[in-house]
Design an enzyme around this catalytic site. Structure first.
Site, PDB file in Angstrom:
ATOM      1  N   SER A 165      27.776   6.236  66.491  1.00 56.56           N
ATOM      2  CA  SER A 165      29.387   6.648  66.157  1.00 56.56           C
ATOM      3  C   SER A 165      30.030   5.840  67.101  1.00 56.56           C
ATOM      4  O   SER A 165      29.998   4.666  67.440  1.00 56.56           O
ATOM      5  CB  SER A 165      29.453   8.261  66.329  1.00 56.56           C
ATOM      6  OG  SER A 165      30.670   8.432  65.974  1.00 56.56           O
ATOM      7  N   ASP A 260      30.547  10.687  54.965  1.00 59.72           N
ATOM      8  CA  ASP A 260      31.197  10.370  56.239  1.00 59.72           C
ATOM      9  C   ASP A 260      32.201   9.366  56.083  1.00 59.72           C
ATOM     10  O   ASP A 260      32.062   8.360  55.550  1.00 59.72           O
ATOM     11  CB  ASP A 260      30.176   9.593  57.112  1.00 59.72           C
ATOM     12  CG  ASP A 260      30.384   9.015  58.465  1.00 59.72           C
ATOM     13  OD1 ASP A 260      31.572   9.365  58.820  1.00 59.72           O
ATOM     14  OD2 ASP A 260      29.568   8.842  59.436  1.00 59.72           O
ATOM     15  N   HIS A 290      28.256  12.672  59.011  1.00 56.57           N
ATOM     16  CA  HIS A 290      28.517  12.190  60.078  1.00 56.57           C
ATOM     17  C   HIS A 290      27.472  12.958  61.262  1.00 56.57           C
ATOM     18  O   HIS A 290      27.832  14.359  61.168  1.00 56.57           O
ATOM     19  CB  HIS A 290      29.937  11.946  60.717  1.00 56.57           C
ATOM     20  CG  HIS A 290      30.163  11.115  61.784  1.00 56.57           C
ATOM     21  ND1 HIS A 290      30.014   9.754  61.631  1.00 56.57           N
ATOM     22  CD2 HIS A 290      30.274  11.596  62.954  1.00 56.57           C
ATOM     23  CE1 HIS A 290      30.128   9.302  63.271  1.00 56.57           C
ATOM     24  NE2 HIS A 290      30.510  10.437  63.908  1.00 56.57           N
TER      25      HIS A 290
END
Length: 321
Positions: A165, A260, A290
């Protein structure tokens, strides 16, 4: 078309919505981080976030930089001698929260599975320390680790970066700077649902604005908090997809989740690297959200993905000499 989410993933997402303050509603960011830590340290949290692999020994080191010191979590494979290959990992959390410990399930397994040492430096968090503080910290930490490889028992010629991320963003930026600014020669980059574009919205975000764990509103809040007055910048240090060149970057493994909003970030970065002739392995994991690599207790895809990462790191970083 996305695969259905496992029931336990949906249950966890529902509980998370009730226990955690959305970042866009937060005013006390220290408390936001404390909420996350309490959740991870609770008995149910340990079941969700997993426990470190005992085949890797954990230790904490300090990385002294100009005017500040960063703490780093190190996982070393047990029973293996000699200078070890090294993966430098950057944690996620939207540049606002998170810590090296939240990646311990992943980093310990990569260390145990490959025989490489995995070092996860901390970095300064927004909004107290907006862009480019995290970029500076992670880049300087990478350079410090390479410079002190001998004393750390590392083989600087077998080095890679990894991140999830926000950490995937920082890993991609570090890989670009290593090429453009004469940094360590990296053999690989592992980018786990990376955020590579901080301003423009891609189709996946418009199509999936309300997915579990990360929503479009969350993404916008994180971006504003991280970039501060620089929001909207075209600086590739913030949005690595905006780099002028992707030539000579290390081979990449890009992992994405099908539920996501960031899905297309990873896919667009794959395309940019491939156009430049960079070897890329890309995989979208079905039935995942995610952050699924930090949720092995509720996301079956995490075990599959960590196995893929181990194979990639072993082939691209550990074996070459």
């Amino acid at each position: 078309m996305s695969a259905p989410l496992p029931p336990r993933t949906r249950v966890f997402a529902t509980i998370l919505e009730r226990l955690a303050t959305p970042v866009e509603e937060a005013t006390d960011y220290a408390e936001l981080r404390a909420q996350r830590l309490r959740l991870m340290q609770s008995a149910p949290g340990r079941m969700v976030f997993g426990t470190p692999d005992r085949r890797a020994r954990a230790e904490t080191i300090e990385i002294p930089l100009k005017g500040r010191t960063l703490r780093a979590l190190v996982h070393r494979p047990t029973g293996v001698g000699g200078p070890r290959p090294v993966i430098v990992n950057f944690h996620g959390g939207g540049w606002v929260q998170g810590s090296p410990e939240q990646s311990a399930w992943l980093t310990s397994r990569v260390a145990a599975g490959t025989g490489a040492t995995v070092i996860s430096p901390s970095y300064r968090l927004a909004p107290e320390h907006p862009f480019p503080a995290a970029v500076d910290d992670t880049w300087e930490a990478l350079a410090w680790i390479a410079e002190h490889a001998d004393s750390l028992g590392l083989d600087v010629d077998r080095m890679g970066v990894m991140g999830d991320s926000a950490g995937g963003n920082l890993a991609a930026v570090a890989a670009q700077r290593s090429v453009n600014e004469g940094g360590p020669r990296l053999r690989a980059q592992v980018l786990i649902y990376p955020a590579v574009e901080m301003y423009d919205k891609f189709a996946s975000e418009l199509r999936m604005p309300h997915e579990p764990v990360l929503s479009s509103a969350n993404m916008s809040a994180f971006a504003h908090l991280y970039l501060g007055d620089a929001y909207g910048t075209e600086d590739p240090l913030a949005s690595p997809l905006r780099a002028k060149s992707f030539d000579d970057l290390p081979p990449a493994f890009i992992l994405t989740a099908d539920h996501d909003p960031l899905l297309d970030n990873g896919d667009h970065y794959r395309e940019a690297l491939q156009r430049a002739g960079v070897p890329v392995r890309y995989r979208e994991y079905p039935g995942t959200v995610h952050g699924f690599m930090s949720l092995p207790g509720v996301s079956p895809g995490a075990a599959d993905a960590v196995s893929d990462i181990v194979d990639f790191v072993a082939a691209r970083v550990v074996v070459p000499r």
